[in-house]
Design a protein around this motif. Sequence first.
Motif, PDB file in Angstrom:
ATOM      1  N   GLY A 219       7.365   3.043  35.718  1.00 19.33           N
ATOM      2  CA  GLY A 219       8.607   3.360  36.411  1.00 19.33           C
ATOM      3  C   GLY A 219       9.830   2.980  35.595  1.00 19.33           C
ATOM      4  N   VAL A 220       9.753   1.859  34.874  1.00 20.15           N
ATOM      5  CA  VAL A 220      10.871   1.436  34.024  1.00 20.15           C
ATOM      6  C   VAL A 220      11.149   2.495  32.965  1.00 20.15           C
ATOM      7  N   TRP A 221      10.080   2.948  32.288  1.00 21.07           N
ATOM      8  CA  TRP A 221      10.281   4.015  31.293  1.00 21.07           C
ATOM      9  C   TRP A 221      10.876   5.254  31.943  1.00 21.07           C
ATOM     10  N   ALA A 222      10.376   5.621  33.126  1.00 20.46           N
ATOM     11  CA  ALA A 222      10.863   6.820  33.810  1.00 20.46           C
ATOM     12  C   ALA A 222      12.366   6.726  34.065  1.00 20.46           C
ATOM     13  N   ASN A 223      12.831   5.522  34.387  1.00 21.65           N
ATOM     14  CA  ASN A 223      14.266   5.304  34.616  1.00 21.65           C
ATOM     15  C   ASN A 223      15.085   5.663  33.377  1.00 21.65           C
ATOM     16  N   VAL A 245      10.379  12.931  40.469  1.00 18.49           N
ATOM     17  CA  VAL A 245      10.080  11.543  40.851  1.00 18.49           C
ATOM     18  C   VAL A 245       9.133  11.520  42.045  1.00 18.49           C
ATOM     19  N   ALA A 246       9.354  12.414  42.998  1.00 23.88           N
ATOM     20  CA  ALA A 246       8.471  12.491  44.171  1.00 23.88           C
ATOM     21  C   ALA A 246       7.056  12.854  43.753  1.00 23.88           C
ATOM     22  N   ALA A 280       0.140   2.405  48.846  1.00 25.39           N
ATOM     23  CA  ALA A 280       1.474   1.888  49.141  1.00 25.39           C
ATOM     24  C   ALA A 280       1.943   0.923  48.048  1.00 25.39           C
ATOM     25  N   GLN A 281       1.032   0.084  47.556  1.00 22.57           N
ATOM     26  CA  GLN A 281       1.397  -0.853  46.502  1.00 22.57           C
ATOM     27  C   GLN A 281       1.767  -0.126  45.214  1.00 22.57           C
ATOM     28  N   ARG A 282       0.983   0.888  44.880  1.00 21.85           N
ATOM     29  CA  ARG A 282       1.238   1.613  43.636  1.00 21.85           C
ATOM     30  C   ARG A 282       2.567   2.341  43.698  1.00 21.85           C
ATOM     31  N   GLU A 283       2.870   2.932  44.841  1.00 21.13           N
ATOM     32  CA  GLU A 283       4.167   3.583  45.016  1.00 21.13           C
ATOM     33  C   GLU A 283       5.299   2.552  44.930  1.00 21.13           C
ATOM     34  N   ARG A 284       5.087   1.405  45.584  1.00 22.84           N
ATOM     35  CA  ARG A 284       6.146   0.389  45.619  1.00 22.84           C
ATOM     36  C   ARG A 284       6.479  -0.113  44.222  1.00 22.84           C
ATOM     37  N   TYR A 290      11.244   2.014  38.538  1.00 21.34           N
ATOM     38  CA  TYR A 290      12.144   3.165  38.403  1.00 21.34           C
ATOM     39  C   TYR A 290      13.555   2.831  38.863  1.00 21.34           C
ATOM     40  N   GLU A 291      13.678   2.138  39.972  1.00 16.43           N
ATOM     41  CA  GLU A 291      15.009   1.841  40.508  1.00 16.43           C
ATOM     42  C   GLU A 291      15.739   0.760  39.718  1.00 16.43           C
ATOM     43  N   SER A 292      14.999  -0.172  39.146  1.00 12.75           N
ATOM     44  CA  SER A 292      15.639  -1.263  38.411  1.00 12.75           C
ATOM     45  C   SER A 292      15.828  -0.937  36.929  1.00 12.75           C
ATOM     46  N   GLY A 293      14.873  -0.209  36.349  1.00 10.68           N
ATOM     47  CA  GLY A 293      14.917   0.050  34.915  1.00 10.68           C
ATOM     48  C   GLY A 293      14.769  -1.210  34.085  1.00 10.68           C
ATOM     49  N   ASP A 294      14.241  -2.279  34.701  1.00 12.79           N
ATOM     50  CA  ASP A 294      14.196  -3.600  34.061  1.00 12.79           C
ATOM     51  C   ASP A 294      12.759  -4.120  34.028  1.00 12.79           C
ATOM     52  N   PRO A 295      12.167  -4.247  32.835  1.00 16.03           N
ATOM     53  CA  PRO A 295      10.797  -4.759  32.746  1.00 16.03           C
ATOM     54  C   PRO A 295      10.619  -6.141  33.367  1.00 16.03           C
TER      55      PRO A 295
END
Length: 308
Positions: A219-223, A245-246, A280-284, A290-295
């Motif tokens: 998700g970080v890379w995706a951001n 993203v969806a 649910a965990q994997r999505e979270r 993705y939302e943070s962009g921070d490893p």
Amino acid sequence: MRFDENAQLDTSQIDDLRGSGGGGGGLGGRVAVGGGGLGVVGLILYFLLSQMGGGSGIDLGGLTGLEQGQSADTSQAASTCRTGGQANTELDCEVVAVVNSLDGYWSDTFARSGITYQAPRTNFFSGGVRTGCGSASSAVGPFYCPADNEVYIDLGFFRELETRFGAEGGPFARAYVIAHEYGHHIQALLGTSERVRPGETGPTSGSVRLELQADCYAGVWANHAESVPTASGQPLIRDVTRDDVAAALDTAARIGDDYIQSQLGGGQVDESQFSHGSSAQRERWYTTGYESGDPARCDTFARGVDLG
């Protein structure tokens, strides 16, 4: 999601093992997983295949990949995957472009932290392959081998995601799968993988924490995907939409332990066998990245962390 039509692709980190011959017969998933292989769905699928006697509908086949120690023929990928325009129309070139973006992002991120980044090799194979972690068939799905620091993927898995798992698919969803395996490489470089006992399962196990962290790194890379430049300085990836993203989140949900056990494994959910995390965990955790962009927000091993 689109790739810059004029971007020049770099195939130097790709080994195309398809049709190279070698290998041995039989199901190799147990060897690769037991030898430390880390995959987006591998251990879950192997568990189900064992329970169902191999009747999964996924082609197990004989091992037709490269013998460990043989030289790889990279000519197929190198001769056909040259531009972003080809990545927009050809699956193997799409994967090459995603690999280029992932290497670009993580190399820059490590450099800003004063750490030397070592890019993994990515291997295309068909049917089966021998690795530093042992032998594996396509049935285990894409995986990362810490023993040789390489990613292995049978491109036919993406078709399975759509036809068997019911995922929406699409380039950004496929990129999530590759980025997840790169997440395991980051864990290997940082020493995180060593904190987990091989074969450990359960809803709060080290295995689940490792896989959820790899989802978060994806998700970080995706951001940052639209900001990673090519050699020309232009972004390689463009036009990432909410639908993209969806679709990635949909894929994450389709490969959760509970979803696979209930939908593909006879309807029974056994949390004691969880190795990758629930849907649910994997999505979270993908969303967290993705939302943070921070490893740094991906520390699933932090004391008291709620896995969700």
